[in-house]
Write a protein that holds these residues in place. Structure first.
Motif, PDB file in Angstrom:
ATOM      1  N   GLU A 167       8.845  11.462 -11.473  1.00 28.68           N
ATOM      2  CA  GLU A 167       8.549  12.929 -11.095  1.00 28.68           C
ATOM      3  C   GLU A 167      10.018  13.561 -11.080  1.00 28.68           C
ATOM      4  O   GLU A 167       9.870  14.921 -10.852  1.00 28.68           O
ATOM      5  CB  GLU A 167       8.120  12.826  -9.733  1.00 28.68           C
ATOM      6  CG  GLU A 167       6.593  12.175  -9.637  1.00 28.68           C
ATOM      7  CD  GLU A 167       5.683  12.999 -10.487  1.00 28.68           C
ATOM      8  OE1 GLU A 167       5.588  14.137 -10.339  1.00 28.68           O
ATOM      9  OE2 GLU A 167       4.898  12.247 -11.024  1.00 28.68           O
ATOM     10  N   ARG A 229       7.270   6.475  -2.290  1.00 29.21           N
ATOM     11  CA  ARG A 229       7.820   7.557  -2.425  1.00 29.21           C
ATOM     12  C   ARG A 229       8.755   7.825  -1.058  1.00 29.21           C
ATOM     13  O   ARG A 229       7.866   7.794   0.166  1.00 29.21           O
ATOM     14  CB  ARG A 229       7.005   8.708  -2.350  1.00 29.21           C
ATOM     15  CG  ARG A 229       6.119   8.867  -3.623  1.00 29.21           C
ATOM     16  CD  ARG A 229       5.818  10.132  -4.134  1.00 29.21           C
ATOM     17  NE  ARG A 229       4.907  10.142  -5.613  1.00 29.21           N
ATOM     18  CZ  ARG A 229       4.487  10.987  -5.954  1.00 29.21           C
ATOM     19  NH1 ARG A 229       4.428  12.054  -5.539  1.00 29.21           N
ATOM     20  NH2 ARG A 229       3.673  10.462  -7.329  1.00 29.21           N
ATOM     21  N   ARG A 237      -0.604  13.665   5.530  1.00 30.53           N
ATOM     22  CA  ARG A 237      -1.077  13.323   4.284  1.00 30.53           C
ATOM     23  C   ARG A 237      -0.166  12.891   3.252  1.00 30.53           C
ATOM     24  O   ARG A 237      -0.350  12.529   2.016  1.00 30.53           O
ATOM     25  CB  ARG A 237      -1.458  14.805   3.414  1.00 30.53           C
ATOM     26  CG  ARG A 237      -2.190  15.856   4.232  1.00 30.53           C
ATOM     27  CD  ARG A 237      -2.295  16.975   3.443  1.00 30.53           C
ATOM     28  NE  ARG A 237      -1.251  17.659   2.744  1.00 30.53           N
ATOM     29  CZ  ARG A 237      -1.035  18.035   1.440  1.00 30.53           C
ATOM     30  NH1 ARG A 237      -2.192  18.447   1.058  1.00 30.53           N
ATOM     31  NH2 ARG A 237       0.143  18.635   1.119  1.00 30.53           N
ATOM     32  N   HIS A 238       1.057  12.256   3.863  1.00 33.49           N
ATOM     33  CA  HIS A 238       2.183  11.706   3.026  1.00 33.49           C
ATOM     34  C   HIS A 238       2.210  10.122   3.718  1.00 33.49           C
ATOM     35  O   HIS A 238       2.311   9.891   4.990  1.00 33.49           O
ATOM     36  CB  HIS A 238       3.204  12.409   3.121  1.00 33.49           C
ATOM     37  CG  HIS A 238       3.091  13.701   2.329  1.00 33.49           C
ATOM     38  ND1 HIS A 238       3.011  14.656   2.870  1.00 33.49           N
ATOM     39  CD2 HIS A 238       3.308  13.726   0.846  1.00 33.49           C
ATOM     40  CE1 HIS A 238       2.616  15.650   1.913  1.00 33.49           C
ATOM     41  NE2 HIS A 238       2.983  15.163   0.595  1.00 33.49           N
ATOM     42  N   LEU A 239       2.326   9.335   2.851  1.00 33.07           N
ATOM     43  CA  LEU A 239       2.793   7.905   3.196  1.00 33.07           C
ATOM     44  C   LEU A 239       3.793   7.504   2.223  1.00 33.07           C
ATOM     45  O   LEU A 239       4.004   8.108   1.174  1.00 33.07           O
ATOM     46  CB  LEU A 239       1.789   6.910   2.919  1.00 33.07           C
ATOM     47  CG  LEU A 239       0.271   6.829   3.739  1.00 33.07           C
ATOM     48  CD1 LEU A 239      -0.736   6.387   3.181  1.00 33.07           C
ATOM     49  CD2 LEU A 239       0.493   6.292   5.091  1.00 33.07           C
ATOM     50  N   PHE A 242       1.763   4.292  -1.008  1.00 30.23           N
ATOM     51  CA  PHE A 242       0.162   4.516  -1.113  1.00 30.23           C
ATOM     52  C   PHE A 242      -0.452   3.794  -2.324  1.00 30.23           C
ATOM     53  O   PHE A 242       0.486   3.583  -3.401  1.00 30.23           O
ATOM     54  CB  PHE A 242      -0.137   6.075  -1.024  1.00 30.23           C
ATOM     55  CG  PHE A 242       0.686   6.828  -2.004  1.00 30.23           C
ATOM     56  CD1 PHE A 242       1.945   7.366  -1.812  1.00 30.23           C
ATOM     57  CD2 PHE A 242       0.036   7.577  -3.047  1.00 30.23           C
ATOM     58  CE1 PHE A 242       2.448   7.856  -2.799  1.00 30.23           C
ATOM     59  CE2 PHE A 242       0.544   8.064  -4.145  1.00 30.23           C
ATOM     60  CZ  PHE A 242       1.801   8.506  -4.004  1.00 30.23           C
ATOM     61  N   MET A 244      -2.500   4.565  -6.008  1.00 33.11           N
ATOM     62  CA  MET A 244      -2.470   5.934  -6.964  1.00 33.11           C
ATOM     63  C   MET A 244      -3.479   5.389  -8.121  1.00 33.11           C
ATOM     64  O   MET A 244      -3.251   4.209  -8.669  1.00 33.11           O
ATOM     65  CB  MET A 244      -1.654   6.510  -7.359  1.00 33.11           C
ATOM     66  CG  MET A 244      -1.607   7.783  -7.982  1.00 33.11           C
ATOM     67  SD  MET A 244      -0.291   9.019  -7.836  1.00 33.11           S
ATOM     68  CE  MET A 244       1.220   8.535  -8.513  1.00 33.11           C
ATOM     69  N   ILE A 386      -5.604  15.566  -6.206  1.00 33.43           N
ATOM     70  CA  ILE A 386      -5.235  14.900  -7.701  1.00 33.43           C
ATOM     71  C   ILE A 386      -4.131  15.882  -8.303  1.00 33.43           C
ATOM     72  O   ILE A 386      -4.274  17.321  -7.755  1.00 33.43           O
ATOM     73  CB  ILE A 386      -6.368  15.115  -8.749  1.00 33.43           C
ATOM     74  CG1 ILE A 386      -7.204  13.845  -8.483  1.00 33.43           C
ATOM     75  CG2 ILE A 386      -6.072  15.047 -10.059  1.00 33.43           C
ATOM     76  CD1 ILE A 386      -8.580  13.655  -9.411  1.00 33.43           C
ATOM     77  N   ARG A 435      -5.674   9.679   0.208  1.00 29.59           N
ATOM     78  CA  ARG A 435      -6.288  10.936   0.307  1.00 29.59           C
ATOM     79  C   ARG A 435      -7.992  11.147  -0.018  1.00 29.59           C
ATOM     80  O   ARG A 435      -8.597  11.703   0.799  1.00 29.59           O
ATOM     81  CB  ARG A 435      -5.576  11.973  -0.341  1.00 29.59           C
ATOM     82  CG  ARG A 435      -4.254  12.147  -0.197  1.00 29.59           C
ATOM     83  CD  ARG A 435      -3.555  13.566  -0.380  1.00 29.59           C
ATOM     84  NE  ARG A 435      -2.281  13.406   0.171  1.00 29.59           N
ATOM     85  CZ  ARG A 435      -1.220  14.213  -0.425  1.00 29.59           C
ATOM     86  NH1 ARG A 435      -1.423  15.145  -1.247  1.00 29.59           N
ATOM     87  NH2 ARG A 435       0.072  14.354  -0.066  1.00 29.59           N
TER      88      ARG A 435
HETATM   89  P1  ATP Z   1       1.995  16.717  -2.337  1.00 31.85           P
HETATM   90  O1  ATP Z   1       2.372  18.107  -3.060  1.00 31.85           O
HETATM   91  O2  ATP Z   1       0.770  16.565  -1.574  1.00 31.85           O
HETATM   92  O3  ATP Z   1       3.367  15.954  -1.956  1.00 31.85           O
HETATM   93  P2  ATP Z   1       2.495  15.658  -4.911  1.00 31.85           P
HETATM   94  O4  ATP Z   1       2.333  16.901  -5.853  1.00 31.85           O
HETATM   95  O5  ATP Z   1       4.040  15.395  -4.760  1.00 31.85           O
HETATM   96  O6  ATP Z   1       1.827  15.672  -3.578  1.00 31.85           O
HETATM   97  P3  ATP Z   1       1.899  14.242  -7.075  1.00 31.85           P
HETATM   98  O7  ATP Z   1       3.197  13.673  -7.628  1.00 31.85           O
HETATM   99  O8  ATP Z   1       1.083  14.896  -8.071  1.00 31.85           O
HETATM  100  O9  ATP Z   1       1.957  14.248  -5.617  1.00 31.85           O
HETATM  101  O10 ATP Z   1       0.876  12.593  -7.108  1.00 31.85           O
HETATM  102  C1  ATP Z   1      -0.444  12.472  -7.430  1.00 31.85           C
HETATM  103  C2  ATP Z   1      -1.341  12.628  -6.409  1.00 31.85           C
HETATM  104  O11 ATP Z   1      -0.897  11.486  -5.457  1.00 31.85           O
HETATM  105  C3  ATP Z   1      -1.210  13.707  -5.172  1.00 31.85           C
HETATM  106  O12 ATP Z   1      -2.281  14.457  -5.706  1.00 31.85           O
HETATM  107  C4  ATP Z   1      -1.749  13.084  -3.977  1.00 31.85           C
HETATM  108  O13 ATP Z   1      -3.071  12.555  -3.981  1.00 31.85           O
HETATM  109  C5  ATP Z   1      -1.210  11.668  -4.055  1.00 31.85           C
HETATM  110  N1  ATP Z   1       0.016  11.690  -3.182  1.00 31.85           N
HETATM  111  C6  ATP Z   1       1.340  12.108  -3.555  1.00 31.85           C
HETATM  112  N2  ATP Z   1       2.217  11.758  -2.689  1.00 31.85           N
HETATM  113  C7  ATP Z   1       1.671  11.117  -1.691  1.00 31.85           C
HETATM  114  C8  ATP Z   1       2.109  10.577  -0.449  1.00 31.85           C
HETATM  115  N3  ATP Z   1       3.496  10.590  -0.230  1.00 31.85           N
HETATM  116  N4  ATP Z   1       1.203   9.744   0.171  1.00 31.85           N
HETATM  117  C9  ATP Z   1       0.063   9.607  -0.172  1.00 31.85           C
HETATM  118  N5  ATP Z   1      -0.640  10.189  -1.243  1.00 31.85           N
HETATM  119  C10 ATP Z   1       0.382  10.952  -1.984  1.00 31.85           C
END
Ligand code: ATP
Ligand code: MN
Length: 461
Positions: A167, A229, A237-239, A242, A244, A386, A435
């Motif tokens: 990322e 992460r 909403r963050h762990l 998690f 994926m 997503i 999520r």
């Molecule tokens: P957000 O903006 O919500 O922090 P992100 O844009 O960083 O998410 P992506 O890199 O697009 O997340 O990751 C794809 C998917 O993984 C997200 O749409 C979300 O469903 C999930 N996700 C991302 N970060 C986390 C987290 N820290 N804990 C749980 N699920 C996560």
């Protein structure tokens, strides 16, 4: 060994059987017998055991039959005269396998707060709510594999330890065997050539880059694995750890990707609604009175698609006091995402064509020079579930984007090779599994949607 679910579904009066489980409650009647509500985790419902004082050892054993104790019961199935259950079991033999001291057993019959239950994550799966969440997680896992398998996708195991930052956000956990305590004393530059892998390594934030390798060799692929992460965000909403789900599809553009995302989510919801009826009714009754309605509503409507730019226009003209201002070029915050999906469109939406400055290097650049072929699926109550994109397949554009993102194309030589040798358009996305569990169960906090949550300052169990 018979499980309680199968007994409740199939057993007939006069059948003799053995059953094992943990006591939820015991009630003694004045006429000299006791009722035990027994649960073994196979379903939400308890099996009612009726035990008479004539049963051998009753006097000694029954006082050990307290909430949390483990029992083995032999008995006979009888039609239940009581309300609420078809059958019950009249015990002929009772064995207390493991006692649970009522003074100290942390999970009493009363309702506990989710915060408290997180502190006893080793016992919370014995509660109704966490038993149901575990079963829904299991069903959703099966539904995910079965959706992809039915559609000809290959499951790929991508590495958990990585030396690339997918990322580019830098929110990674380091993996090292260096002696940090000693390094802290000598205070010199860290020499990673001395480290296990001979260079900096971390836990993966996504399996996408490696999934692309297989998708551009074997056809549609998917990964379903743990993701890490180190973002210091204490949200619901963050762990830090998690799971994926990341499908990657060759010869697919962003439209194909959107269609796949929608079909995928709907198929998992349908499966869970069909196979977890009892647990889903429980969530609807006890956790969120709108969860079933929301899920059916999602199934019955097409996801609305609109560009990021159009979304920003809607948000700036909305009569709302935002905590974070809305401005083209900035990431949308949860409050904006939820407004769009919950209040404005009242259904899931797919936003696409985000500003390139806020998105990673691998997303395909649009001709306008300002946006990339990104897409986010936003659902009510959660916001982003997503994130995905069409990938940049043009070598020159990809290398230019890497430099723009301060990445050295040399570090990604294998990734750029895919663009040198038989490059193709391809697309994929990542769905955060917890999520999805939040969406399915109506649970407010993502920490309750994974057995052992890892969050800042918290990695017990
Ligand atoms: P957000 O903006 O919500 O922090 P992100 O844009 O960083 O998410 P992506 O890199 O697009 O997340 O990751 C794809 C998917 O993984 C997200 O749409 C979300 O469903 C999930 N996700 C991302 N970060 C986390 C987290 N820290 N804990 C749980 N699920 C996560
Ligand atoms: Mn995202």
């Amino acid at each position: 060994m018979l499980r309680i679910k199968s007994i409740l579904d199939n057993s007939q009066p006069e059948e003799s059987l053995d059953v094992h489980g943990w006591v939820r409650t015991r009630r003694d009647s004045k006429q000299g017998f006791s009722f035990i509500e027994l649960n073994d985790g196979s379903c939400m419902s308890n099996l009612q055991i009726v035990i008479d004082k004539e049963v051998p050892g009753y006097e000694d054993s029954i006082k050990l039959v307290t909430t949390g104790a483990a029992l083995k019961i032999a008995g006979t199935v009888k039609e239940s005269p009581g309300k609420g259950q078809r059958i019950e079991v009249h015990a002929t033999h009772l064995e207390v396998l493991g006692t649970a001291d009522p003074e100290t057993f942390p999970l009493q019959k009363k309702r506990h707060s989710f915060e408290y239950l997180r502190e006893i994550a080793h016992l919370r799966p014995r509660s109704n709510t966490f038993g149901a969440i575990a079963r829904v997680r299991n069903a959703a896992t099966f539904a995910i594999h079965s959706f992809f398998q039915k559609n000809g996708f290959i499951n790929i195991h991508t590495p958990i330890i990585t030396t690339s930052d997918c990322e580019g956000a830098g929110e990674m956990f380091h993996v090292t065997t260096l002696d940090l305590a000693r390094l802290a004393q000598v205070q010199t530059e860290i020499d990673y050539s001395q480290d296990f892998f001979g260079k900096p390594a971390s836990l993966t934030v996504s399996g996408q880059l490696e999934a692309e390798i297989y998708a551009t060799s074997l056809g549609p692929c998917y990964t379903f694995g743990p993701t890490f992460r180190a973002e210091n965000s204490n949200t619901t909403r963050h762990l830090a750890e998690f799971w994926m789900v990341e499908p990657e599809v060759p010869f697919a553009d962003l439209d194909d990707n959107m269609r796949l995302a929608e079909d995928f989510i709907k198929s998992v919801i349908s499966y869970v609604l069909e196979t977890c009826k009892e647990d889903m009714e429980f969530f609807n009754l006890r956790i969120d009175k709108t969860v079933l309605e929301t899920l059916h509503h999602i199934l019955e409507h097409e996801f609305h698609r609109l560009s990021y730019t159009d979304a920003v226009a809607i948000l700036t003209s909305a009569e709302k006091e935002w905590e974070f201002p809305v401005e083209w070029g900035h990431d949308l915050q949860s409050e904006h995402e939820r407004y769009l999906t919950e209040e404005h469109f009242k259904k899931p939406i797919i936003l696409y064509d985000y500003p390139r400055s806020i998105k990673p290097f691998y997303m395909r650049c649009n001709e306008d020079g300002k946006t990339v072929r990104a897409m986010d699926v936003l659902v009510p109550r959660i916001g982003e579930i997503i994130g995905g994109s069409q990938r940049e397949e043009r070598l020159d554009v990809l290398e230019a984007r890497m430099k723009e993102c301060d990445l050295d194309p040399e570090d990604y030589w294998w990734y750029t090779d895919l663009r040198k040798f038989g490059t193709i358009p391809h697309s994929g996305f990542g769905l955060g599994f917890e999520r999805l569990i939040q969406l399915l169960t109506g649970m407010q906090n993502i920490r309750d949607c994974i057995p052992f949550p890892r969050t800042p300052k918290n990695a017990e169990f």
